[in-house]
Design a protein around this motif. Structure first.
Motif, PDB file in Angstrom:
ATOM      1  N   VAL A  75     -15.823  36.518  -1.948  1.00 15.49           N
ATOM      2  CA  VAL A  75     -14.978  36.023  -0.856  1.00 15.49           C
ATOM      3  C   VAL A  75     -13.811  36.973  -0.679  1.00 15.49           C
ATOM      4  O   VAL A  75     -13.107  37.290  -1.648  1.00 15.49           O
ATOM      5  CB  VAL A  75     -14.491  34.591  -1.147  1.00 15.49           C
ATOM      6  N   ASP A  76     -13.622  37.378   0.533  1.00 14.86           N
ATOM      7  CA  ASP A  76     -12.558  38.346   0.844  1.00 14.86           C
ATOM      8  C   ASP A  76     -12.630  39.547  -0.098  1.00 14.86           C
ATOM      9  O   ASP A  76     -11.620  40.037  -0.613  1.00 14.86           O
ATOM     10  CB  ASP A  76     -11.195  37.682   0.792  1.00 14.86           C
ATOM     11  N   PHE A  77     -13.862  40.000  -0.349  1.00 15.03           N
ATOM     12  CA  PHE A  77     -14.161  41.207  -1.121  1.00 15.03           C
ATOM     13  C   PHE A  77     -13.874  41.056  -2.615  1.00 15.03           C
ATOM     14  O   PHE A  77     -13.850  42.048  -3.344  1.00 15.03           O
ATOM     15  CB  PHE A  77     -13.421  42.429  -0.556  1.00 15.03           C
ATOM     16  N   ILE A  78     -13.659  39.851  -3.100  1.00 12.55           N
ATOM     17  CA  ILE A  78     -13.396  39.611  -4.510  1.00 12.55           C
ATOM     18  C   ILE A  78     -14.569  38.825  -5.086  1.00 12.55           C
ATOM     19  O   ILE A  78     -14.813  37.678  -4.672  1.00 12.55           O
ATOM     20  CB  ILE A  78     -12.086  38.830  -4.717  1.00 12.55           C
ATOM     21  N   PRO A  79     -15.305  39.399  -6.018  1.00 12.89           N
ATOM     22  CA  PRO A  79     -16.424  38.655  -6.615  1.00 12.89           C
ATOM     23  C   PRO A  79     -15.919  37.553  -7.524  1.00 12.89           C
ATOM     24  O   PRO A  79     -15.002  37.757  -8.331  1.00 12.89           O
ATOM     25  CB  PRO A  79     -17.170  39.732  -7.409  1.00 12.89           C
ATOM     26  N   LEU A  80     -16.506  36.396  -7.383  1.00 10.96           N
ATOM     27  CA  LEU A  80     -16.132  35.248  -8.218  1.00 10.96           C
ATOM     28  C   LEU A  80     -17.052  35.232  -9.433  1.00 10.96           C
ATOM     29  O   LEU A  80     -17.952  34.397  -9.569  1.00 10.96           O
ATOM     30  CB  LEU A  80     -16.253  33.952  -7.405  1.00 10.96           C
ATOM     31  N   ASP A  81     -16.810  36.196 -10.300  1.00  9.35           N
ATOM     32  CA  ASP A  81     -17.713  36.420 -11.432  1.00  9.35           C
ATOM     33  C   ASP A  81     -17.025  36.234 -12.773  1.00  9.35           C
ATOM     34  O   ASP A  81     -17.529  36.672 -13.813  1.00  9.35           O
ATOM     35  CB  ASP A  81     -18.311  37.817 -11.358  1.00  9.35           C
ATOM     36  N   GLY A  82     -15.837  35.634 -12.778  1.00  7.85           N
ATOM     37  CA  GLY A  82     -15.156  35.381 -14.040  1.00  7.85           C
ATOM     38  C   GLY A  82     -14.320  36.540 -14.527  1.00  7.85           C
ATOM     39  O   GLY A  82     -13.718  36.451 -15.596  1.00  7.85           O
ATOM     40  N   THR A  83     -14.269  37.603 -13.794  1.00  9.38           N
ATOM     41  CA  THR A  83     -13.450  38.744 -14.193  1.00  9.38           C
ATOM     42  C   THR A  83     -12.199  38.788 -13.335  1.00  9.38           C
ATOM     43  O   THR A  83     -12.124  38.165 -12.262  1.00  9.38           O
ATOM     44  CB  THR A  83     -14.224  40.066 -14.035  1.00  9.38           C
ATOM     45  N   GLY A  85      -9.381  37.461 -13.571  1.00  8.47           N
ATOM     46  CA  GLY A  85      -8.713  36.193 -13.332  1.00  8.47           C
ATOM     47  C   GLY A  85      -9.415  35.297 -12.332  1.00  8.47           C
ATOM     48  O   GLY A  85      -8.884  34.232 -11.983  1.00  8.47           O
ATOM     49  N   GLN A  86     -10.551  35.705 -11.896  1.00  4.30           N
ATOM     50  CA  GLN A  86     -11.285  34.889 -10.930  1.00  4.30           C
ATOM     51  C   GLN A  86     -12.187  33.893 -11.657  1.00  4.30           C
ATOM     52  O   GLN A  86     -12.641  34.150 -12.779  1.00  4.30           O
ATOM     53  CB  GLN A  86     -12.139  35.792 -10.033  1.00  4.30           C
ATOM     54  N   PRO A  87     -12.441  32.753 -11.023  1.00  2.65           N
ATOM     55  CA  PRO A  87     -13.375  31.811 -11.647  1.00  2.65           C
ATOM     56  C   PRO A  87     -14.793  32.375 -11.614  1.00  2.65           C
ATOM     57  O   PRO A  87     -15.116  33.222 -10.778  1.00  2.65           O
ATOM     58  CB  PRO A  87     -13.249  30.572 -10.754  1.00  2.65           C
ATOM     59  N   ASP A  88     -15.593  31.897 -12.548  1.00  2.00           N
ATOM     60  CA  ASP A  88     -16.987  32.348 -12.612  1.00  2.00           C
ATOM     61  C   ASP A  88     -17.834  31.356 -11.818  1.00  2.00           C
ATOM     62  O   ASP A  88     -18.166  30.272 -12.292  1.00  2.00           O
ATOM     63  CB  ASP A  88     -17.443  32.409 -14.073  1.00  2.00           C
ATOM     64  N   GLU A  89     -18.179  31.739 -10.620  1.00  2.00           N
ATOM     65  CA  GLU A  89     -18.965  30.860  -9.743  1.00  2.00           C
ATOM     66  C   GLU A  89     -20.376  31.383  -9.566  1.00  2.00           C
ATOM     67  O   GLU A  89     -21.033  31.155  -8.547  1.00  2.00           O
ATOM     68  CB  GLU A  89     -18.262  30.719  -8.382  1.00  2.00           C
ATOM     69  N   ILE A 110     -27.361  26.568  -3.094  1.00  2.00           N
ATOM     70  CA  ILE A 110     -26.302  26.894  -4.045  1.00  2.00           C
ATOM     71  C   ILE A 110     -24.991  26.438  -3.438  1.00  2.00           C
ATOM     72  O   ILE A 110     -24.529  26.980  -2.418  1.00  2.00           O
ATOM     73  CB  ILE A 110     -26.262  28.414  -4.316  1.00  2.00           C
ATOM     74  N   GLY A 111     -24.396  25.425  -4.038  1.00  2.00           N
ATOM     75  CA  GLY A 111     -23.136  24.912  -3.538  1.00  2.00           C
ATOM     76  C   GLY A 111     -21.984  25.851  -3.851  1.00  2.00           C
ATOM     77  O   GLY A 111     -21.950  26.491  -4.906  1.00  2.00           O
ATOM     78  N   LEU A 112     -21.028  25.937  -2.928  1.00  2.00           N
ATOM     79  CA  LEU A 112     -19.885  26.822  -3.103  1.00  2.00           C
ATOM     80  C   LEU A 112     -18.604  25.992  -3.168  1.00  2.00           C
ATOM     81  O   LEU A 112     -18.360  25.153  -2.298  1.00  2.00           O
ATOM     82  CB  LEU A 112     -19.792  27.816  -1.946  1.00  2.00           C
ATOM     83  N   SER A 113     -17.802  26.187  -4.199  1.00  2.00           N
ATOM     84  CA  SER A 113     -16.513  25.515  -4.324  1.00  2.00           C
ATOM     85  C   SER A 113     -15.718  26.257  -5.380  1.00  2.00           C
ATOM     86  O   SER A 113     -16.247  27.147  -6.063  1.00  2.00           O
ATOM     87  CB  SER A 113     -16.706  24.045  -4.717  1.00  2.00           C
ATOM     88  N   LEU A 114     -14.459  25.868  -5.538  1.00  2.00           N
ATOM     89  CA  LEU A 114     -13.605  26.491  -6.533  1.00  2.00           C
ATOM     90  C   LEU A 114     -13.090  25.426  -7.483  1.00  2.00           C
ATOM     91  O   LEU A 114     -12.736  24.316  -7.051  1.00  2.00           O
ATOM     92  CB  LEU A 114     -12.412  27.179  -5.859  1.00  2.00           C
ATOM     93  N   PRO A 115     -12.995  25.707  -8.762  1.00  2.00           N
ATOM     94  CA  PRO A 115     -12.483  24.716  -9.705  1.00  2.00           C
ATOM     95  C   PRO A 115     -10.962  24.611  -9.608  1.00  2.00           C
ATOM     96  O   PRO A 115     -10.276  25.584  -9.254  1.00  2.00           O
ATOM     97  CB  PRO A 115     -12.911  25.279 -11.064  1.00  2.00           C
ATOM     98  N   PHE A 116     -10.482  23.418  -9.923  1.00  2.00           N
ATOM     99  CA  PHE A 116      -9.041  23.237 -10.049  1.00  2.00           C
ATOM    100  C   PHE A 116      -8.772  22.935 -11.519  1.00  2.00           C
ATOM    101  O   PHE A 116      -8.933  21.814 -11.990  1.00  2.00           O
ATOM    102  CB  PHE A 116      -8.552  22.097  -9.146  1.00  2.00           C
ATOM    103  N   GLN A 134     -19.503  37.572   1.221  1.00  3.24           N
ATOM    104  CA  GLN A 134     -20.668  38.386   0.847  1.00  3.24           C
ATOM    105  C   GLN A 134     -21.375  37.673  -0.285  1.00  3.24           C
ATOM    106  O   GLN A 134     -20.793  36.798  -0.947  1.00  3.24           O
ATOM    107  CB  GLN A 134     -20.239  39.773   0.344  1.00  3.24           C
ATOM    108  N   VAL A 135     -22.581  38.073  -0.554  1.00  3.92           N
ATOM    109  CA  VAL A 135     -23.296  37.524  -1.690  1.00  3.92           C
ATOM    110  C   VAL A 135     -23.972  38.671  -2.433  1.00  3.92           C
ATOM    111  O   VAL A 135     -24.505  39.611  -1.834  1.00  3.92           O
ATOM    112  CB  VAL A 135     -24.320  36.460  -1.249  1.00  3.92           C
ATOM    113  N   LEU A 136     -23.854  38.609  -3.757  1.00  2.00           N
ATOM    114  CA  LEU A 136     -24.506  39.580  -4.643  1.00  2.00           C
ATOM    115  C   LEU A 136     -25.620  38.867  -5.380  1.00  2.00           C
ATOM    116  O   LEU A 136     -25.378  37.849  -6.043  1.00  2.00           O
ATOM    117  CB  LEU A 136     -23.493  40.146  -5.646  1.00  2.00           C
ATOM    118  N   ILE A 137     -26.836  39.403  -5.262  1.00  2.00           N
ATOM    119  CA  ILE A 137     -28.002  38.776  -5.893  1.00  2.00           C
ATOM    120  C   ILE A 137     -28.609  39.790  -6.863  1.00  2.00           C
ATOM    121  O   ILE A 137     -28.857  40.949  -6.494  1.00  2.00           O
ATOM    122  CB  ILE A 137     -29.047  38.373  -4.829  1.00  2.00           C
ATOM    123  N   GLU A 138     -28.839  39.370  -8.079  1.00  2.00           N
ATOM    124  CA  GLU A 138     -29.404  40.249  -9.096  1.00  2.00           C
ATOM    125  C   GLU A 138     -30.536  39.527  -9.819  1.00  2.00           C
ATOM    126  O   GLU A 138     -30.470  38.314 -10.023  1.00  2.00           O
ATOM    127  CB  GLU A 138     -28.349  40.651 -10.121  1.00  2.00           C
TER     128      GLU A 138
END
Lengths: 167, 751
Positions: A75-83, A85-89, A110-116, A134-138
């Motif tokens: 989201v906004d060019f920041i991967p939500l992968d746990g690195t 300081g981002q949550p691991d989504e 695949i549901g999208l949300s952010l933890p609080f 964007q979405v990264l698929i591996e």
């Protein structure tokens, strides 16, 4: 020679020995694994200066391979992968071994949300909002016999605030 | 669209990479990064892997380090592989089965020069008409290896390409690259053998139709500016596109009478000799601005989505050097691959109107590629041989040699066109390898010599027919010829050779005085090829000249010239140092007896035949008697003697002591007046006193007065004498006259 399609592309290696390598065989490069990776270009449903809620990603795969497929929202060019300081989504879809039967086409939601988090514990989740998605698929943890075909990604979103139309 | 409406954006996977467009305009279903998949219209499929099926080998079946080039052998339903030894820089050719297995060494293509521009070398192959040309793409002509070709039915299988390109007869050809087009081979980068005309990087030559190894001197094109090198040529339908680095040309026509050339693209060429591939009537190539394609005319850009000048995707494998990059086409996935080592730019052309890009990251650095074809209609060339060849017998001695062997077989069931493969191994556990192959003659028995064998070695041999890619029944297992029909197998043992003495003229048998009381004789021989690992035994016998009567001359007791009787040698006995280590080529014998003959012989341990004999005298060489004549006036006759001295004062002698100056060498003349002294013991130093003549350099002439006048029978002997470390060493005798060494003086002209 039976089973070898003709014509066939062969390669010659140069790393350690004078290997002759047949292409389109197996799921490693002479025992070295490789990782399929797909990273879409960014899309801004509400425009570059707008904002949207990203609700779900629907991933359609055709598969017969025993493999794990990992989906990482960006989201906004920041991967939500746990690195950083981002949550691991990231979401992992484990596909079964269907070789010997047939290829199966499936749509995975695949549901999208952010933890609080509060004092380190997730209390509830917020909607995932932003301008660009964007979405990264591996395909991770090694490939196996069979096929894996990426058909389509669908992004479900809601417009929160649209960009102004330029004059 | 109103707010708070849930909407769906569909992003079908199939648009491929699009890294150059801005985020405001880029298609959302294209990809910023896309790896290990190839593209269809609307989907992306994970590619399959690479499987090692073979490793190329050298002539002793040792794995090589790198595969430099691959090519199909369409007429043979087989393939050719070129391998490289990093340590020795040797480049070997291997034949492969059509499925890439069964590597069989064909021979050495060449050894890379230390001055070569590129290491590893770049090798370019082209097969046609049952043969495959092998070229070395090396910019420096002086480091470029000669062009060769593999001919399955020639011996040796690798032949050097020669052509008369300047009217001065056949000479070696040094193409940088070759390609097949129509029924021709086109080769580029070489002018002709005339000095100054060889390094013609701008020249493209064309073979005669249907004969890929026959080039005429007048069949060539000068492409563009001189000395701007042709990088690569690729067919595009009826055209041949000739790429230079920044421009390209089109050769059109279908025969030498209609061939012509014209510019095709004045802006774009190909940056490397292997970065272009033909797919149907289209050539995909890599220009200075990235990948493009052409159908023979102006090229079209396909590089934009890759954003070649922009930053690479994070973690993407690095590119190899440009000369090591290459392009190929995968017909299974319908993907053109531009391979830069481990990084591959994959262009899916399933929909030719919408090519789509992705990346591959290969787990192994790739150096070359090729499609292997089979032509089913010619795969058999008459079908599988119905029967197999049968060994007659190993032809008996003398065709069994130390490194060679003659074999013969019956061409059972042959109908013509079969190739006989001759396989061998060192029995019983050596690796099997194909020794050579020949065409059946349909004459029984068919004879063939084998060379390059190891002496005194047991060999297992096996033969089979091959027609195209098919073998006679029971002989398809290339890995283990012991499974072939029993009648097609045999065994034989090669003989031992004999070390050959070097000639006496090469200073063999050198006698040396190494001190006041020490001497030695040095004997040399050569080791025949293949015998380098064998021990050598040496024997010696001592002989005399029959000096029954001795006289003290100059303080040394030596015998007079005898009557020329045979030398008497004692029995041979082994030297204390025998056997000598393997590979020894010299014996220094310090246990010698002064003024005696020493006879040497040697052989390999376990051998039967001895070498030829080498006789060495423990002393200086004698003069070489040449001619004599007698002159006189009836009262005072003279004998005119002529002889040749040894080429040095002492001949094959080394006498380094302080008294070895030329003044210490002399020639002694002895005579026996047989008229007055019919017995053999009347020797005297000359007839008028001691005749000790100064050493002459090349021949000497002197006159010995004969007091008895005409009709006197005289025997004359000469010898050299040398003084070393204060000791005089005489040579053996040289004698004048025929048997029994008499000179009869006659009335001659007055002096």
């Amino acid at each position: 020679m039976a089973g070898t399609p003709i014509p066939t592309l062969f390669f010659g290696g140069r790393d350690a020995s004078a290997n002759v390598l047949q292409s389109n065989v197996g799921f490693t490069d002479n025992t070295v694994p490789y990782v399929p990776l797909l990273k879409t270009n960014p899309v801004a449903p509400a425009g570059a200066a707008g904002e949207a809620i990203f609700r779900n990603v629907y991933l359609t795969l055709t598969h017969s391979m025993l493999v794990d497929v990992r989906v990482t929202p960006i989201v906004d060019f920041i991967p939500l992968d746990g690195t950083n300081g981002q949550p691991d989504e990231r979401t992992i879809i484990s596909l079964p071994d269907l070789t010997g039967t047939q290829r199966l086409t499936e749509r995975f939601e695949i549901g999208l949300s952010l933890p609080f988090p509060l004092t380190g514990t997730e209390r509830f989740r917020n909607a995932l909002r932003g301008a660009w998605f964007q979405v990264l698929i591996e395909a991770i943890n090694g490939l196996a016999a069979g096929d894996l075909i990426f058909e389509q990604v669908e992004l479900q979103h809601e417009i929160v605030r649209e960009s102004l139309t330029p004059e | 669209m109103g707010l708070n409406d849930r909407r769906i954006i569909r992003l079908p996977f199939g648009e491929g990479l699009q890294r150059s467009d801005g985020v405001m305009v880029v298609a959302p279903n294209s990809f910023d990064d896309l790896r290990e998949v190839y593209q269809f219209n609307g989907k992306a499929q994970v590619r399959k892997g690479l499987s090692q099926v073979e490793v190329l080998v050298d002539d002793v079946a040792v794995d090589l380090d790198m595969t430099l080039a691959l090519s199909p052998l369409r007429a043979e339903s087989a393939a050719l592989g070129i391998g490289f030894d990093n340590a020795t820089k040797e480049i070997w050719a291997n034949r492969l089965a059509i499925d890439g297995t069964n590597a069989t060494n064909l021979g050495l293509f060449g050894t890379l020069a230390v001055t070569a521009t590129w290491d590893p070398p770049i090798i370019i192959l082209a097969d046609t008409d049952g043969r495959c040309l092998i070229t070395h793409d090396e910019p420096n002509l002086n480091s470029r290896l000669v062009t060769k070709y593999y001919d399955p039915i020639a011996a040796p299988a690798l032949q050097t390409l020669q052509a008369d390109l300047d009217g001065n007869g056949d000479a070696d050809v040094y193409f940088r690259g070759v390609v097949r087009h129509l029924s021709y081979i086109f080769g580029w980068g070489y002018g002709n053998a005339t000095p100054g005309s060889q390094d013609r990087a701008d020249v493209v030559r064309v073979s005669t139709a249907g004969n890929p190894t026959l080039f005429r001197d007048d069949a060539f094109f000068e492409v563009g500016q001189r000395q701007e090198p042709v990088m690569v040529c690729r067919p595009a339908g009826d055209f041949l596109v000739v790429f230079k680095e920044t421009e390209s040309y089109q050769i059109f026509g279908y025969s030498p009478d209609t061939f012509g050339i014209k510019p095709a693209d004045t802006l774009y060429g190909c940056v490397s000799s292997r970065l272009a591939v033909s797919v149907g009537g289209v050539v995909f190539f890599w220009s200075t601005q990235g990948p493009r394609y052409t159908q023979g005319g102006q090229s079209q850009d396909i590089a934009v989505p890759l954003d070649i000048g922009g930053p690479d995707p994070a973690t993407l494998a690095a590119e190899a050097d440009v000369q090591n990059a290459f392009a190929e086409y995968d017909p299974v996935t319908r993907v053109v691959v531009f391979v830069w080592g481990q990084r591959v730019y994959a262009l899916s052309i399933r929909d030719p109107s919408k090519p789509r890009w992705s990346y591959y990251e290969i787990g192994e650095t790739l150096q070359c590629g090729a499609q292997f074809f089979t032509t089913q209609s010619s795969a058999g060339g008459g079908g599988q041989p119905a029967d197999g060849p049968v060994f007659d017998a190993i032809t008996p001695v003398p065709t069994i040699g130390d490194t060679n062997l003659g074999i013969d077989w019956d061409n059972t069931g042959a109908t013509g066109g079969e190739v006989i493969e001759i396989w061998k191994r060192v029995s019983p556990a050596g690796p099997w390898g194909k020794h050579t192959e020949v065409v059946t003659t349909l004459v029984d028995p068919q004879l063939h010599p084998l060379t390059g064998l190891i002496p005194d070695t047991d060999y297992d041999l096996a033969i089979r027919y091959r027609r195209g890619g098919l073998y006679n029944p029971g002989a398809t297992n290339t890995g283990d010829p012991t499974t072939w029909p029993v009648a097609a197998q045999t065994s034989v043992t090669t003989l031992l050779g004999v070390p050959a003495p070097v000639s006496r003229g090469d200073n063999n048998g050198l006698w040396e005085v190494t001190g006041a009381s020490t001497e030695q004789i040095t004997v040399n021989w050569t080791i025949p090829a293949g015998h380098e690992t064998l021990l050598i035994e040496v024997e010696r016998a001592i002989g005399t000249e029959g000096d029954s009567t001795t006289q003290a001359i100059g303080g040394v007791a030596i015998g007079p010239p005898d009557t020329g009787g045979a030398q008497a040698f004692g029995a041979f006995s082994a030297l204390a140092s025998s056997p000598l280590p393997a590979g020894t080529t010299q014996l220094v014998d310090t246990a010698i007896t002064v003024h005696q003959w020493h006879r040497y012989r040697w052989r390999f341990v376990g051998g039967v035949a001895w070498s030829s004999l080498l006789d060495c005298f423990a002393g200086p060489d004698a003069p070489q008697t040449d001619a004599w004549s007698a002159v006189g006036d009836g009262l005072l006759n003279y004998i005119l003697l002529e002889w040749a001295n040894a080429t040095t004062p002492t001949g094959r002698t080394s006498c380094p002591g302080p008294t070895a100056a030329p003044g210490n060498h002399s020639t002694l003349a002895y005579a026996n007046n047989m008229t007055l002294n019919p017995s053999s013991d009347g020797w005297a130093p000359g007839l008028t006193g001691d005749v000790e003549l100064p050493y002459g350099t090349l021949g000497g002439i002197t006159i010995i007065p004969t007091p008895a006048g005409d009709g006197t029978t005289v025997r004359v002997g000469l010898r050299h004498r040398v003084t070393c470390f204060g000791t005089q060493y005489p040579s053996y005798w040289a004698r004048f006259g025929s048997t029994p060494n008499y000179i009869v003086t006659t009335a001659g002209t007055t002096e």
